[in-house]
Enzyme design. Structure first.
Site, PDB file in Angstrom:
ATOM      1  N   LYS A  14       0.671  -1.018  -0.013  1.00  0.00           N
ATOM      2  CA  LYS A  14       0.151   0.236  -0.162  1.00  0.00           C
ATOM      3  C   LYS A  14       1.565   1.467   0.353  1.00  0.00           C
ATOM      4  O   LYS A  14       1.942   1.779   0.927  1.00  0.00           O
ATOM      5  CB  LYS A  14      -0.609  -0.097   0.732  1.00  0.00           C
ATOM      6  CG  LYS A  14      -1.548   1.245   1.209  1.00  0.00           C
ATOM      7  CD  LYS A  14      -2.561   1.315   2.308  1.00  0.00           C
ATOM      8  CE  LYS A  14      -3.592   2.426   2.398  1.00  0.00           C
ATOM      9  NZ  LYS A  14      -4.491   2.373   3.811  1.00  0.00           N
ATOM     10  N   LYS A  29      -2.549  -1.855  -3.425  1.00  0.00           N
ATOM     11  CA  LYS A  29      -3.277  -0.181  -3.589  1.00  0.00           C
ATOM     12  C   LYS A  29      -2.682   0.830  -3.669  1.00  0.00           C
ATOM     13  O   LYS A  29      -1.488   0.930  -3.014  1.00  0.00           O
ATOM     14  CB  LYS A  29      -3.726  -0.491  -2.342  1.00  0.00           C
ATOM     15  CG  LYS A  29      -5.192   1.100  -1.888  1.00  0.00           C
ATOM     16  CD  LYS A  29      -5.625   0.423  -0.475  1.00  0.00           C
ATOM     17  CE  LYS A  29      -6.211   2.186  -0.536  1.00  0.00           C
ATOM     18  NZ  LYS A  29      -7.031   1.996   0.697  1.00  0.00           N
TER      19      LYS A  29
END
Ligand code: PBG
Length: 326
Positions: free
Chosen positions: A197, A249
């Site tokens: 992330k 992400k």
């Protein structure tokens, strides 16, 4: 003389031919709908920076979950927006807190027909907006945060979540959550680890969606956009710690990372098409600069092609309806 020798255009001549040779498809079962539930509202609150997305009331969230199940979506990922915040995000542990209550009511509505996922992270619950608690110097305290994540995870499992999504990027979070779940008898609750992330400018609209209190940034815990190798390390660690699925992400600015991870991961890979990606396409479409439907479908297809087995996208229900209509 026949020239050229090779004519790849042959297989593009009709829609049926193109359909036959298409290597990647999008199917509703691979789509996960992220959804926001806000405490204390009875009417859904539209989000300015994400046209078409709302903060749900309990009632509209239940309806959205039932609709998601009817459309054959893969799952729903729940984020809570509490009324009261404090330094340690204690509302996240309250069994009657906004997120835990939402998990319970969604499960009561959909049973096992839809995979119910929930966000294990403190940023929505803290009054400083960070994903963890702070030490006396104002730094995010990794290990103190882990203790809270463990309790939060158990509370969410108890509320009925099938899958937990730790998104705070604390070191060791998957191990601690796995241990706590097992100790509490929740061996069958899965973890989709936000492994890679990145600290991204494209989270902007999400911060409105959860009324984020954050000043500053998350660069001491989320990954640096410059780094590719580090994503593999994060994935390896999360797998070692017991992740059942992993996530990359954001999606669209990180398709290379997604491909790297998809090539090495022995477990299913999810990608999160985040709020800013949604907002960009909606804004361009609203201005008439791109064809909205075509752009949405192309963006999700690209994420699948890059290697994602599953895609979290705010367009999940709409895409499922388009696919059903053919
Ligand atoms: C953190 C979290 C974030 C998102 C999902 N979980 C925001 C952040 O890291 O600031 C972003 C999702 C999106 O932008 O759509 N709990």
């Amino acid at each position: 003389m026949s020239f050229p020798h090779h004519r790849p255009r042959r297989l593009r001549q009709t829609p049926a031919l193109r359909r036959l040779v298409a290597e990647t498809r999008v199917h509703p079962a691979e789509l996960i709908l992220p959804a926001f539930i806000r405490e204390g509202i009875t009417e859904p609150a539209p989000l300015q920076s994400m046209p078409g997305v709302v903060q749900h009331s309990t009632d509209t969230l239940k309806r959205a979950a039932v609709e998601a199940a009817e459309l054959g979506l893969g799952g729903i990922m729940l984020f809570g927006v509490p009324e009261v915040r404090d330094p340690s995000g204690s509302a996240s542990l309250d069994p009657e807190g906004v997120l835990n209550a939402a998990i319970r009511s969604v499960r009561a509505e959909v049973g096992d027909d839809l995979v119910v996922m929930s966000d294990v992270c403190l940023d929505e619950f803290t009054d400083h907006g960070h994903c963890g608690v702070l030490d006396d110097q104002g730094r995010v305290d990794n290990d103190a945060t882990l203790e809270i994540y463990a309790q939060m995870a158990v509370a969410q499992a108890e509320a009925g979540a099938h899958v937990l999504g730790p998104s705070g990027m604390m070191d060791g979070q998957v191990a601690v959550i796995r241990q706590a779940l097992d100790a509490a008898g929740h061996q069958d609750v899965s973890i989709v680890a936000y492994a890679a992330k990145y600290a991204s400018a494209f989270y902007g609209p999400f911060r409105e969606a959860v009324d984020s209190q954050l000043k500053g940034d998350r660069r001491t815990y989320q990954m640096d956009s410059a780094n590719r190798r580090e994503a593999i390390l994060e994935v390896e660690l999360d797998l070692e710690e017991g992740a059942d699925m992993i996530m990359v992400k954001p999606a669209m600015s990180y398709l290379d990372i997604l491909r790297d991870v998809a090539d090495m991961s022995p477990v299913p890979v999810a990608a999160y098409q985040i709020s800013g990606e949604y907002a960009m396409i909606e804004a361009a479409a609203a201005n008439g600069w791109i064809d909205r439907k075509a752009a949405i479908l192309e963006s999700v297809l690209g994420i699948r092609r890059a290697g994602a087995n599953m895609v979290l996208t705010y367009w999940a229900p709409e895409i499922a309806r388009w696919l059903r209509e053919g």
